[in-house]
Write a protein that holds these residues in place. Structure first.
Motif, short mmCIF file in Angstrom:
data_model
loop_
_atom_site.label_atom_id
_atom_site.label_comp_id
_atom_site.label_asym_id
_atom_site.label_seq_id
_atom_site.Cartn_x
_atom_site.Cartn_y
_atom_site.Cartn_z
N ARG A 134 32.16 21.52 -41.94
CA ARG A 134 31.14 20.96 -41.04
C ARG A 134 30.67 21.98 -40.01
NH1 ARG A 134 29.23 17.51 -37.19
NH2 ARG A 134 28.77 15.44 -37.98
N GLU A 135 31.60 22.70 -39.40
CA GLU A 135 31.26 23.65 -38.34
C GLU A 135 30.56 24.90 -38.88
OE1 GLU A 135 35.66 24.08 -39.39
OE2 GLU A 135 34.34 22.41 -38.91
N SER A 157 23.72 16.01 -36.73
CA SER A 157 25.05 15.53 -37.11
C SER A 157 25.04 14.59 -38.32
CB SER A 157 25.70 14.85 -35.90
OG SER A 157 27.07 15.01 -35.95
N GLU A 165 20.64 24.60 -35.84
CA GLU A 165 21.74 23.64 -35.94
C GLU A 165 21.22 22.40 -36.66
OE1 GLU A 165 25.56 22.07 -35.24
OE2 GLU A 165 24.85 24.08 -34.77
N LEU A 166 22.01 21.86 -37.55
CA LEU A 166 21.61 20.66 -38.29
C LEU A 166 21.99 19.40 -37.51
CD1 LEU A 166 22.87 21.66 -41.83
CD2 LEU A 166 20.60 21.98 -40.86
N MET A 210 28.00 24.63 -41.11
CA MET A 210 26.69 24.20 -41.60
C MET A 210 25.59 24.48 -40.57
SD MET A 210 27.39 20.67 -43.59
CE MET A 210 28.25 20.68 -45.14
N HIS A 211 24.68 25.35 -40.97
CA HIS A 211 23.52 25.71 -40.17
C HIS A 211 22.48 26.30 -41.11
CE1 HIS A 211 25.93 29.40 -40.47
NE2 HIS A 211 24.76 29.96 -40.65
N SER A 229 31.67 24.26 -47.93
CA SER A 229 31.45 24.61 -46.52
C SER A 229 32.03 23.54 -45.62
CB SER A 229 29.95 24.75 -46.23
OG SER A 229 29.40 25.82 -46.95
N LEU A 265 20.77 25.79 -47.31
CA LEU A 265 22.06 25.51 -46.68
C LEU A 265 23.13 25.73 -47.74
CD1 LEU A 265 20.99 22.12 -45.10
CD2 LEU A 265 21.01 24.34 -43.97
N LEU A 280 28.35 16.77 -46.31
CA LEU A 280 29.79 16.83 -46.57
C LEU A 280 30.20 15.85 -47.66
CD1 LEU A 280 31.23 17.20 -42.96
CD2 LEU A 280 31.35 18.89 -44.82
N LYS A 311 24.67 16.63 -41.48
CA LYS A 311 25.93 17.32 -41.82
C LYS A 311 26.88 16.34 -42.51
CE LYS A 311 26.13 20.80 -38.17
NZ LYS A 311 26.95 21.31 -37.07
N ASP A 312 26.99 15.14 -41.97
CA ASP A 312 27.87 14.13 -42.58
C ASP A 312 27.46 13.84 -44.02
OD1 ASP A 312 29.21 13.95 -40.14
OD2 ASP A 312 28.14 12.14 -39.51
#
Length: 179
Positions: free
Chosen positions: A33-34, A12, A9-10, A36-37, A31, A123, A19, A15-16
């Protein structure tokens, strides 16, 4: 039957930041947000009675925590015929060791056969269909020196996935701490 894989898991904030890279490249499906791993090992479709064997095998892994760094961008399979836009992972010796341990545990538990192609940790930023090379080239040039601060990896997850018309849906089945 369950479709399973192991992944990290990345954080948070990362991930932001990832995005924020999405832009108007015609034909790019970015992709969510949910989604992204960082995939470690794709296990594939397994019968539900084997899932508990997989979970038990993964719980035996003893790997030290490590750090990963996200940097550079590229495309698969190649720049001439891009299908995937990705951001790469560096500082991944700990990740390679973890992947090896996961595959060995799965081989013992369910006679898992690891992929033979080289592991290229990345990713997925976007899936590309009919992308004009001009926009993609501009994006790649603009992000040429992309680099984020390293982040600690203190656990990995077993995920299940469902393939839907709107994209894959992922669920954490179990989390495994690194010690």
């Amino acid at each position: 039957m369950a479709r399973l894989f192991t992944a990290i898991e990345l954080p948070s904030p990362l991930k932001d930041d990832l995005l924020k890279l999405s832009c108007s490249i015609p034909g790019a499906h970015w992709s969510k947000r949910e989604q992204m791993h960082l995939t470690i090992t794709f296990i594939g479709e397994v019968e539900s009675n084997k899932q508990s064997q997989i979970q038990e095998a993964l719980s035996t892994i003893t790997s030290e925590p490590f750090s990963l760094k996200v940097e550079h961008v590229g495309t698969f399979p190649n720049p001439k015929y891009p299908k995937i836009l990705w951001v790469g992972i560096s500082l991944f010796s700990g990740l390679s060791q973890l992947k090896t341990q996961i595959e060995q545990a799965l081989q013992k538990a369910i006679a898992f056969t690891p992929e033979v192609r080289e592991y290229n940790p990345h990713l997925t930023l976007a899936r590309l269909r009919g992308v004009e090379s001009k926009e993609l080239t501009q994006f790649l040039e603009k992000q040429e020196h992309l680099s984020y601060e390293a982040f600690p990896v203190e656990h990995f997850n077993l995920y299940s996935s469902k393939l839907l018309r709107t994209g894959a849906e992922y669920r954490v089945e179990q989390s495994y701490p690194l010690s």
